[in-house]
Design a protein around this motif. Sequence first.
Motif, PDB file in Angstrom:
ATOM      1  N   ASP A 247       0.814  -1.222   0.000  1.00 12.35           N
ATOM      2  CA  ASP A 247       0.000   0.000   0.000  1.00 12.35           C
ATOM      3  C   ASP A 247       0.841   1.263   0.000  1.00 12.35           C
ATOM      4  OD1 ASP A 247       1.021   0.116   2.521  1.00 12.35           O
ATOM      5  OD2 ASP A 247      -0.903   0.305   3.561  1.00 12.35           O
ATOM      6  N   GLY A 248       2.102   1.151  -0.432  1.00 10.64           N
ATOM      7  CA  GLY A 248       2.969   2.323  -0.445  1.00 10.64           C
ATOM      8  C   GLY A 248       3.263   2.850   0.948  1.00 10.64           C
ATOM      9  N   GLU A 249       2.979   2.005   1.964  1.00  7.85           N
ATOM     10  CA  GLU A 249       3.150   2.405   3.376  1.00  7.85           C
ATOM     11  C   GLU A 249       2.333   3.666   3.656  1.00  7.85           C
ATOM     12  OE1 GLU A 249       7.284   2.184   4.596  1.00  7.85           O
ATOM     13  OE2 GLU A 249       7.613   0.427   3.346  1.00  7.85           O
ATOM     14  N   ALA A 250       1.115   3.646   3.114  1.00  8.18           N
ATOM     15  CA  ALA A 250       0.249   4.823   3.186  1.00  8.18           C
ATOM     16  C   ALA A 250      -0.156   5.177   4.611  1.00  8.18           C
ATOM     17  CB  ALA A 250      -1.003   4.591   2.344  1.00  8.18           C
ATOM     18  N   ARG A 251      -0.128   4.191   5.496  1.00 10.01           N
ATOM     19  CA  ARG A 251      -0.546   4.458   6.883  1.00 10.01           C
ATOM     20  C   ARG A 251       0.636   4.753   7.790  1.00 10.01           C
ATOM     21  NH1 ARG A 251      -5.807   2.362   6.737  1.00 10.01           N
ATOM     22  NH2 ARG A 251      -6.042   0.933   4.998  1.00 10.01           N
ATOM     23  N   ARG A 252       1.836   4.663   7.245  1.00  9.36           N
ATOM     24  CA  ARG A 252       3.029   4.847   8.066  1.00  9.36           C
ATOM     25  C   ARG A 252       3.635   6.213   7.771  1.00  9.36           C
ATOM     26  NH1 ARG A 252       6.049  -1.017   7.048  1.00  9.36           N
ATOM     27  NH2 ARG A 252       4.134  -2.268   6.878  1.00  9.36           N
ATOM     28  N   ILE A 253       4.209   6.825   8.809  1.00 11.72           N
ATOM     29  CA  ILE A 253       4.907   8.089   8.623  1.00 11.72           C
ATOM     30  C   ILE A 253       6.372   7.812   8.356  1.00 11.72           C
ATOM     31  CG2 ILE A 253       5.557  10.277   9.707  1.00 11.72           C
ATOM     32  CD1 ILE A 253       3.034   9.937  11.453  1.00 11.72           C
ATOM     33  N   GLU A 254       6.885   6.831   9.029  1.00 15.58           N
ATOM     34  CA  GLU A 254       8.299   6.475   8.900  1.00 15.58           C
ATOM     35  C   GLU A 254       8.427   5.022   9.350  1.00 15.58           C
ATOM     36  OE1 GLU A 254       9.567   6.069  12.351  1.00 15.58           O
ATOM     37  OE2 GLU A 254       7.403   6.170  12.344  1.00 15.58           O
ATOM     38  N   MET A 255       9.627   4.510   9.449  1.00 15.02           N
ATOM     39  CA  MET A 255       9.800   3.079   9.688  1.00 15.02           C
ATOM     40  C   MET A 255      10.365   2.762  11.072  1.00 15.02           C
ATOM     41  SD  MET A 255      13.022   2.449   7.134  1.00 15.02           S
ATOM     42  CE  MET A 255      13.124   0.706   7.509  1.00 15.02           C
ATOM     43  N   TYR A 256      10.544   3.777  11.935  1.00 11.90           N
ATOM     44  CA  TYR A 256      11.129   3.528  13.250  1.00 11.90           C
ATOM     45  C   TYR A 256      10.134   3.794  14.377  1.00 11.90           C
ATOM     46  CZ  TYR A 256      13.939   4.382  17.432  1.00 11.90           C
ATOM     47  OH  TYR A 256      14.421   4.370  18.715  1.00 11.90           O
ATOM     48  N   GLU A 257       9.607   5.013  14.392  1.00  6.50           N
ATOM     49  CA  GLU A 257       8.810   5.437  15.543  1.00  6.50           C
ATOM     50  C   GLU A 257       7.558   4.574  15.717  1.00  6.50           C
ATOM     51  OE1 GLU A 257       8.106   9.639  15.616  1.00  6.50           O
ATOM     52  OE2 GLU A 257       6.444   9.422  17.038  1.00  6.50           O
ATOM     53  N   TYR A 258       6.893   4.270  14.613  1.00  3.32           N
ATOM     54  CA  TYR A 258       5.644   3.507  14.739  1.00  3.32           C
ATOM     55  C   TYR A 258       5.872   2.116  15.350  1.00  3.32           C
ATOM     56  CZ  TYR A 258       1.359   1.070  13.724  1.00  3.32           C
ATOM     57  OH  TYR A 258       0.221   0.322  13.861  1.00  3.32           O
ATOM     58  N   PRO A 259       6.801   1.314  14.803  1.00  5.69           N
ATOM     59  CA  PRO A 259       6.999   0.002  15.450  1.00  5.69           C
ATOM     60  C   PRO A 259       7.452   0.109  16.900  1.00  5.69           C
ATOM     61  CG  PRO A 259       8.525   0.290  13.602  1.00  5.69           C
ATOM     62  CD  PRO A 259       7.538   1.420  13.553  1.00  5.69           C
ATOM     63  N   ILE A 260       8.302   1.094  17.199  1.00  6.55           N
ATOM     64  CA  ILE A 260       8.761   1.225  18.586  1.00  6.55           C
ATOM     65  C   ILE A 260       7.581   1.531  19.508  1.00  6.55           C
ATOM     66  CG2 ILE A 260      10.137   2.678  20.145  1.00  6.55           C
ATOM     67  CD1 ILE A 260      11.844   0.723  18.559  1.00  6.55           C
ATOM     68  N   ARG A 261       6.631   2.319  19.022  1.00 10.91           N
ATOM     69  CA  ARG A 261       5.477   2.659  19.861  1.00 10.91           C
ATOM     70  C   ARG A 261       4.559   1.458  20.088  1.00 10.91           C
ATOM     71  NH1 ARG A 261       5.483   7.766  21.403  1.00 10.91           N
ATOM     72  NH2 ARG A 261       6.355   9.382  20.058  1.00 10.91           N
ATOM     73  N   GLN A 262       4.708   0.417  19.291  1.00  8.26           N
ATOM     74  CA  GLN A 262       3.910  -0.799  19.517  1.00  8.26           C
ATOM     75  C   GLN A 262       4.592  -1.737  20.510  1.00  8.26           C
ATOM     76  OE1 GLN A 262       1.111  -0.138  17.900  1.00  8.26           O
ATOM     77  NE2 GLN A 262       2.351   1.539  17.052  1.00  8.26           N
ATOM     78  N   MET A 263       5.802  -1.412  20.878  1.00  5.89           N
ATOM     79  CA  MET A 263       6.578  -2.301  21.752  1.00  5.89           C
ATOM     80  C   MET A 263       6.616  -1.765  23.175  1.00  5.89           C
ATOM     81  SD  MET A 263       9.723  -3.244  19.204  1.00  5.89           S
ATOM     82  CE  MET A 263       9.355  -3.670  17.493  1.00  5.89           C
ATOM     83  N   LEU A 264       6.971  -2.643  24.092  1.00  4.91           N
ATOM     84  CA  LEU A 264       7.132  -2.274  25.497  1.00  4.91           C
ATOM     85  C   LEU A 264       8.617  -2.192  25.811  1.00  4.91           C
ATOM     86  CD1 LEU A 264       4.502  -4.820  26.902  1.00  4.91           C
ATOM     87  CD2 LEU A 264       4.123  -2.411  26.317  1.00  4.91           C
ATOM     88  N   GLY A 265       8.951  -1.384  26.817  1.00  6.15           N
ATOM     89  CA  GLY A 265      10.346  -1.304  27.257  1.00  6.15           C
ATOM     90  C   GLY A 265      11.089  -0.105  26.700  1.00  6.15           C
ATOM     91  N   PHE A 266      10.428   0.696  25.850  1.00  8.03           N
ATOM     92  CA  PHE A 266      11.099   1.844  25.237  1.00  8.03           C
ATOM     93  C   PHE A 266      10.553   3.165  25.796  1.00  8.03           C
ATOM     94  CE2 PHE A 266      11.767  -1.505  22.168  1.00  8.03           C
ATOM     95  CZ  PHE A 266      13.018  -1.257  21.638  1.00  8.03           C
ATOM     96  N   GLU A 267      11.413   4.148  25.864  1.00  7.53           N
ATOM     97  CA  GLU A 267      10.981   5.518  26.182  1.00  7.53           C
ATOM     98  C   GLU A 267      11.640   6.461  25.180  1.00  7.53           C
ATOM     99  OE1 GLU A 267      12.041   6.581  30.160  1.00  7.53           O
ATOM    100  OE2 GLU A 267      10.515   5.263  31.064  1.00  7.53           O
ATOM    101  N   PHE A 268      10.833   7.323  24.572  1.00  9.99           N
ATOM    102  CA  PHE A 268      11.417   8.315  23.659  1.00  9.99           C
ATOM    103  C   PHE A 268      12.154   9.372  24.469  1.00  9.99           C
ATOM    104  CE2 PHE A 268       8.657   6.209  20.714  1.00  9.99           C
ATOM    105  CZ  PHE A 268       9.408   6.247  19.542  1.00  9.99           C
TER     106      PHE A 268
END
Lengths: 380, 322
Positions: free
Chosen positions: A92-113
Motif C-alpha cells: 500500500d505504499g506504506e500509506a498508513r506509516r509516517i516512517e519506519m522507526y517510531e511507529y513500530p517502537i510505539r507498539q513495543m514495550l520497554g522503550f521511552e522516547f
Amino acid sequence: MTAALFPAQEIGSLAKPRWQLLGQRGAPLDPGAAEEFRGDEARLHFADDLAGAREALLGPGAPPDRADRARDLGAEFAIRFLEAAGLDRVYDGEARRIEMYEYPIRQMLGFEFQGHVRSFDAKYYLKAAVVDAVGLAAPYHVDEFDFVRAHARAEPKLPITGPYTLADWSYNQYYLARQPGWKGRGARRSAQREFVVDVARRAIRPTLRALVDRGCRVIQIDEPAAGTHPDEAELVVEGFNAATEGLDAEFSMHICYSDYRALLPTLLEAKRCRQWAWEFANRDAPGHDGYAVLRALREYGDDRSVGLGVVDVHRDAVEPPEVVAERIGRAARYLGDPGRLWVNPDCGLRTRSLPVARAKLEALVAGAELARAEFENPRR
Amino acid sequence: MRVLTGLTSPFPRPEPLVQASRDFDRGRVSAERVDALYRSTEEEVDALERRIGLGVRTAGYVRWPDLYRPIAERWDGFAVGPLTRWLETNTFFRQPILLAPPVRVPGAFASGLPAPLRAAPAGARVLLPGPYSLARLLDNRSGETDAAVVHRLGRLLGEEAAALANDGFSEFLLPDPLLVRDPPEGPLAEATVAAYRAVQAGVGAGRATAWTYGGDARPALPLLDRLHPTVVGIDLTETEPDALPAAPRPGPVGFGVLDSRTTLAEEPEEIARIAHDAARRRGATEVLLGPAGPLDLLPWGPAARKAEQLARVPNARSGGPA
C-alpha cells in the motif's frame, strides 16, 4: 516465484497524494486537492466498498473519522497505482506509516522516547532508549495487511522494519546496564546482541506470526542499518533468524546504500531469507558497474533470488527501458541464472513525486519486458 | 594529578530550538526569532557548564551545522558538498569539497564562535577540525595530494589558533577520529605530525588536544605519541583501558569516558577509577576527561545528565584521580 522471467515488485514507500495528507489532518479538501482525488479515482478505479470513505473525505462537514478514511483511500490509491504500473507484487505504499522507526517502537514495550537528535542541518528524528526488557503491546501491521489483502489484485508483499535496525536506531540502556563493569567494546557488543535478539524474539516474531496466520505469504524485512556497522553483520543475521524462526513465509531482506561485500559471507547465514533485495542503480554509472557485486553471490555459491534495484530513487531522471533491460541482462550474467531475478526500484520511491515514481515504475516494467524478450528469443 | 573536565563536541539543541529551527525551514518563524534562541541556548549551555563545574566551557557550539561547515563555508578554496554519513552513525554532514588549495580568511572562523566564549575567552575551549580527518573526509579536487592538504590545513589551523590565542583563548581541541579509525601511514603520517606541530606552534603557551574517538587507539599510539606536546585524547569506550602502554614521556593525556551512543549515564566513581588506572599506566601528569564521541548524538536531556556526571568525577571518591 512466478513463471515468467523478471517479475516486478514494490520495495517500499510512495509519496502520499496531497488529498490524503489534507484528509489525514482532518482538513477539508481544497478544490485542487478534490480535483486531484477525482482524477486518481477515475484513473485507478477505487473499490466500491470505499464509497463511505470517499464521502467522508469529500463530503461536507467534518466527520470524526476523516483521517482514518483518508488513510484507507491513500492505501487503495497506492495499491492501484502499483498495479496500474504493472507490478506483480504490491503493497500500500506504506500509506498508513509516517516512517519506519517510531511507529513500530510505539507498539513495543520497554522503550521511552528521549527527544530529538539532529540528523543533519535542521532535520531531526525522535529517538528512543530501551529502558526495560523488550516486549510487545500487540502485533502490528495486521490491520494494514488485511486491507491490502482485501483490495489487492496482485500478490501482497509486506515490508517490516527488522530487529537489527530498530535496535541500532535506539539507545541501548537497559541491556548495557546489565553488563558488569566498565562498558567498553566487549560489554557493548554483548548488550547489543541481547537487545537485537529480544526485539526479534519478543516483538518482531510474534508480529510476523500474526501476519502469517492472517495469510501473509511474502514478507520483506528491512534492515537499512545493516551497512552502518559491517562488523555487526552477525547480529543482523542473528536477529533475522530469531525473528523468522518456525515461520513459513517467503522472507526477503532489504538493505540499501551499503557495501554488500563487507557483509558477505556472514549475511548468507540468514537461514529463511529467500531473496536479497538490494539497491544497485544508484551506484551504476559510466565507468562503475553497480551490479558487479552480484558476482560475489555466485562465488559463494548462494542460489537465492535477488530483488534487483534497477531505478534510482534519488534522481528525477527516468531510466529508459533499454537501460533497465541492460541492467537486468548484466545482473543475470553475473548470477548465472536469469530465473532468480525480480526487479524493483532501489528503495522506496517516496523520495520522488508521484508522476516521477509512476514514470520510473512504468520504465521498470517496460525494461523487464525488453529483457524478457531478449532472454526468451536471444539475438544471434 | 590534576583532572580537567569539559565537553569535546557541539552540544545537542534543546527542544524549543529544535522546533524553531524546523519552523524556520518551513517559513513559519523569523530568522531573528531563531537567532535569539541560538543566543539564549549558548548562554544556557555556558551557564550549565559553569553551574555543574566543568573545567572548561564550550557554550555548546549549537549553531554549527557540523564540524566542518565553519571552515568549509568561511575559508576560500572550499565548497559545501553532498550529505555524507558521519562515521558509523545515523547522522550526516555535508562533505566539504576542496576546489583549490585552502586559504584562511582572517576573522571568519572566530566570528562563528559562540558569543559567551568570545565575551570571556579565559577557560573557554575552542573546537577546531582535526586536520587529518578533515583532509580524509573532504572531496579533494584541489590538485594537491592528500598529504599536502593535511600539511596545509595544519598550517592554516595553526594561524587560526595563533589569532585566537592573541584574543585570549588558550584551550584548543581538535576532534580527529580518523587518527584511530584509519591511522595515517607513510607521507600522510608525516604530514599529520607536521600539521599538529604547526597547530601547536600557533597555540603557543596554550594547549592543543587531538581528540580521537570511535576506534581502538592502541595501534595508532606510536604515531599519536609523536604529536607531543599536543595532548592526545583516547576513547576509553573503544580502547581497553587495562591494555594501554606507557607513553614515551610523562605529560597530560585525554580520555573519552562518556559514551554518546547510549543514554545510560556513566557513574563518576567508575569513571574516576578507570581514568586513574589508565592515566597511571600512561604515566600521565594531568588528565583531560570528556565525552568520547560527539555528545550531540544524544538529545538534550540525556546529554545534560552525562555532562553532570562528568563534572562530578574530580570529586568522586573511589581512589581515583581526585
